[in-house]
Design a protein around this motif. Structure first.
Motif, PDB file in Angstrom:
ATOM      1  N   UNK A  41      -0.835  29.775  31.303  1.00  0.00           N
ATOM      2  CA  UNK A  41      -1.902  28.876  30.853  1.00  0.00           C
ATOM      3  C   UNK A  41      -3.274  29.555  30.966  1.00  0.00           C
ATOM      4  N   UNK A  42      -3.526  30.222  32.094  1.00  0.00           N
ATOM      5  CA  UNK A  42      -4.838  30.861  32.283  1.00  0.00           C
ATOM      6  C   UNK A  42      -5.072  31.960  31.246  1.00  0.00           C
ATOM      7  N   UNK A  43      -4.055  32.791  31.014  1.00  0.00           N
ATOM      8  CA  UNK A  43      -4.218  33.855  30.019  1.00  0.00           C
ATOM      9  C   UNK A  43      -4.460  33.261  28.642  1.00  0.00           C
ATOM     10  N   UNK A  44      -3.700  32.208  28.313  1.00  0.00           N
ATOM     11  CA  UNK A  44      -3.836  31.554  27.015  1.00  0.00           C
ATOM     12  C   UNK A  44      -5.245  30.995  26.840  1.00  0.00           C
ATOM     13  N   UNK A  45      -5.731  30.316  27.867  1.00  0.00           N
ATOM     14  CA  UNK A  45      -7.076  29.719  27.784  1.00  0.00           C
ATOM     15  C   UNK A  45      -8.129  30.822  27.661  1.00  0.00           C
ATOM     16  N   UNK A  46      -7.950  31.911  28.418  1.00  0.00           N
ATOM     17  CA  UNK A  46      -8.905  33.020  28.350  1.00  0.00           C
ATOM     18  C   UNK A  46      -8.980  33.566  26.928  1.00  0.00           C
ATOM     19  N   UNK A  47      -7.810  33.843  26.335  1.00  0.00           N
ATOM     20  CA  UNK A  47      -7.777  34.370  24.971  1.00  0.00           C
ATOM     21  C   UNK A  47      -8.339  33.376  23.966  1.00  0.00           C
ATOM     22  N   UNK A  48      -7.948  32.119  24.126  1.00  0.00           N
ATOM     23  CA  UNK A  48      -8.418  31.082  23.209  1.00  0.00           C
ATOM     24  C   UNK A  48      -9.924  30.904  23.300  1.00  0.00           C
ATOM     25  N   UNK A  49     -10.461  30.941  24.516  1.00  0.00           N
ATOM     26  CA  UNK A  49     -11.899  30.752  24.707  1.00  0.00           C
ATOM     27  C   UNK A  49     -12.679  31.886  24.045  1.00  0.00           C
ATOM     28  N   UNK A  50     -12.177  33.120  24.186  1.00  0.00           N
ATOM     29  CA  UNK A  50     -12.848  34.251  23.538  1.00  0.00           C
ATOM     30  C   UNK A  50     -12.828  34.068  22.025  1.00  0.00           C
ATOM     31  N   UNK A  51     -11.678  33.611  21.495  1.00  0.00           N
ATOM     32  CA  UNK A  51     -11.573  33.383  20.043  1.00  0.00           C
ATOM     33  C   UNK A  51     -12.605  32.349  19.588  1.00  0.00           C
ATOM     34  N   UNK A  87     -10.421  39.392  30.012  1.00  0.00           N
ATOM     35  CA  UNK A  87     -10.609  38.112  30.691  1.00  0.00           C
ATOM     36  C   UNK A  87      -9.278  37.608  31.282  1.00  0.00           C
ATOM     37  N   UNK A  88      -8.193  37.761  30.522  1.00  0.00           N
ATOM     38  CA  UNK A  88      -6.879  37.323  31.003  1.00  0.00           C
ATOM     39  C   UNK A  88      -6.491  38.077  32.279  1.00  0.00           C
ATOM     40  N   UNK A  89      -6.757  39.384  32.304  1.00  0.00           N
ATOM     41  CA  UNK A  89      -6.386  40.193  33.474  1.00  0.00           C
ATOM     42  C   UNK A  89      -7.243  39.813  34.686  1.00  0.00           C
ATOM     43  N   UNK A  90      -8.559  39.704  34.467  1.00  0.00           N
ATOM     44  CA  UNK A  90      -9.469  39.419  35.584  1.00  0.00           C
ATOM     45  C   UNK A  90      -9.120  38.064  36.218  1.00  0.00           C
ATOM     46  N   UNK A  91      -8.935  37.038  35.374  1.00  0.00           N
ATOM     47  CA  UNK A  91      -8.607  35.717  35.911  1.00  0.00           C
ATOM     48  C   UNK A  91      -7.262  35.735  36.625  1.00  0.00           C
TER      49      UNK A  91
END
Lengths: 133, 254
Positions: free
Chosen positions: B118-128, A100-104
């Motif tokens: 911020x985007x990567x952090x939110x992505x990881x946090x949301x999956x968690x 998800x991090x990579x795609x976004x």
């Protein structure tokens, strides 16, 4: 001499890392903040100053260019020493978080870049390569 | 006996052996590229894929952390592909770069850096959160892992996360880094990654140094210095933001 180029490169790296380290300590993060980027800027400024003053002979440049040309092989060695097995064993949470991090991130590239000035930037890349060869 | 002394020799001259091995791998990769893809898939992209595949084999065989470099026959790969020589080579790519290009994309590069973390952090946090994690420390640590595999454990250690969650955050960061290496050349055209400006923004948004370094090498080596320039600030920014501002934000929301 070739070693002058290698030493210049190494010197820029060490100075950049020292500055990055100080920045990190100043902000209390215990990590190097942008040392490599600072070293890159130093190398750009110093070599262009030397070139303007006619003090950058071919041999010196070849000391820098050798490491430039070694970049891709070094990256291949880096790929071969990554912890790929651990990446696969992290389960679905790790997998989805990473994906998800990579795609976004990739989707945001054109959003932040904007379209209009890309043409100009592309031309300058083409011009720079022609100049090199 | 013969084999034993041969392995000993490779082990003793590990860096030199690594140069020869990587040279051979590069030759094979460029041959495959020209012969089977007519150069459509870059030789460097194939070489990186071969490297990752071998790293996976090495990890499975030895159970170690350094891929193929954990097999003593190939231990030099760890030094050749380690942080020291990698950073030296990255800096060398800056030779001949136009500073005006860097200055022009400067502001957007900084925007990309903050957006990327911020985007990567939110992505990881949301999956968690989606997987049922409710402790803000766990959510923050996994989110930080999606920033880079260095930000994750540093954040987890600062906040006192459990070792399982820290391991998870490292795995998330590794998935990101490896995926970037593979996906960047494939998606480059779609996201307009063909000029210094978008390369700088790409480096700021993705940030994970090894991923950016290999992804751009496989796409167009001329873009490397621009992407590396912004990416070099990414991990530091992540370590600065994740255990502080971003953790507070998570705690306020959960």
């Amino acid at each position: 001499m070739v070693i002058y180029g290698v030493a210049l490169l190494a010197g820029c790296m060490m100075v950049g890392l020292i500055i990055g380290d100080l920045l990190g300590q100043l902000l209390g993060i215990g990590a190097n903040l942008g040392g490599v980027g600072i070293a890159m800027l130093l190398l750009i400024f110093i070599t262009s100053w030397l070139k303007d003053h006619d003090r950058l002979p071919e041999a010196t440049v070849s000391g820098i260019n050798f490491w430039n040309a070694m970049y891709i092989p070094i990256v291949v060695a880096m790929a071969a020493s990554q912890n790929v097995a651990a990446a696969f064993s992290g389960g679905l949470v790790a997998l989805l978080a990473g994906v998800l991090a990579v795609v976004l991130g990739l989707l945001l590239v054109p959003v932040i870049a904007g379209k209009t000035s890309d043409e100009e930037s592309r031309r300058s890349l083409a011009a720079a390569t022609e100049g090199d060869e | 006996m013969m084999l034993e002394s041969l392995i000993e020799l490779f082990d003793k001259y590990h860096l030199v052996a690594a140069f020869a091995i990587i040279g051979l791998a590069m030759y094979a990769a460029y041959w495959v590229s020209a012969r089977f893809t007519r150069g459509k898939l870059h030789g460097s992209a194939i070489a990186i894929l071969i490297g990752l595949l071998l790293a996976w084999v090495g990890g499975v065989v030895t159970g170690g952390k350094h891929g193929l470099a954990d097999i003593s026959l190939f231990s030099g790969l760890g030094l050749m592909g380690g942080g020291m020589l990698r950073d030296l080579a990255i800096i060398a790519t800056a030779y001949g770069v136009q500073f005006s290009e860097i200055r022009k994309a400067g502001v957007r590069g900084v925007v990309a850096l903050f957006a990327g973390v911020i985007v990567s952090f939110v992505a990881g946090g949301a999956v968690a959160v989606a997987f049922g994690y409710t402790d803000p420390v766990d959510i923050t640590t996994i989110g930080a892992g999606a920033v880079t595999y260095i930000v994750g454990p540093v954040t987890g250690a600062t906040l006192g996360a459990s070792s399982e969650v820290i391991a998870l955050s490292i795995a998330a960061g590794l998935v990101k880094s490896i995926l970037v290496m593979v996906v960047t050349p494939m998606s480059a055209r779609m996201i307009g990654l063909d000029n210094p400006r978008s390369a700088m923004i790409f480096g700021g948004l993705i940030g994970t140094t090894s991923g950016v370094a290999a992804g751009l090498a496989a796409t167009d080596a001329r873009l490397v210095p621009y992407g590396a320039m912004t990416a070099t600030f990414y991990t530091g920014l992540g370590i600065l933001l994740a255990p502080t501002l971003l953790f507070l934000a998570v705690r306020a929301l959960v």
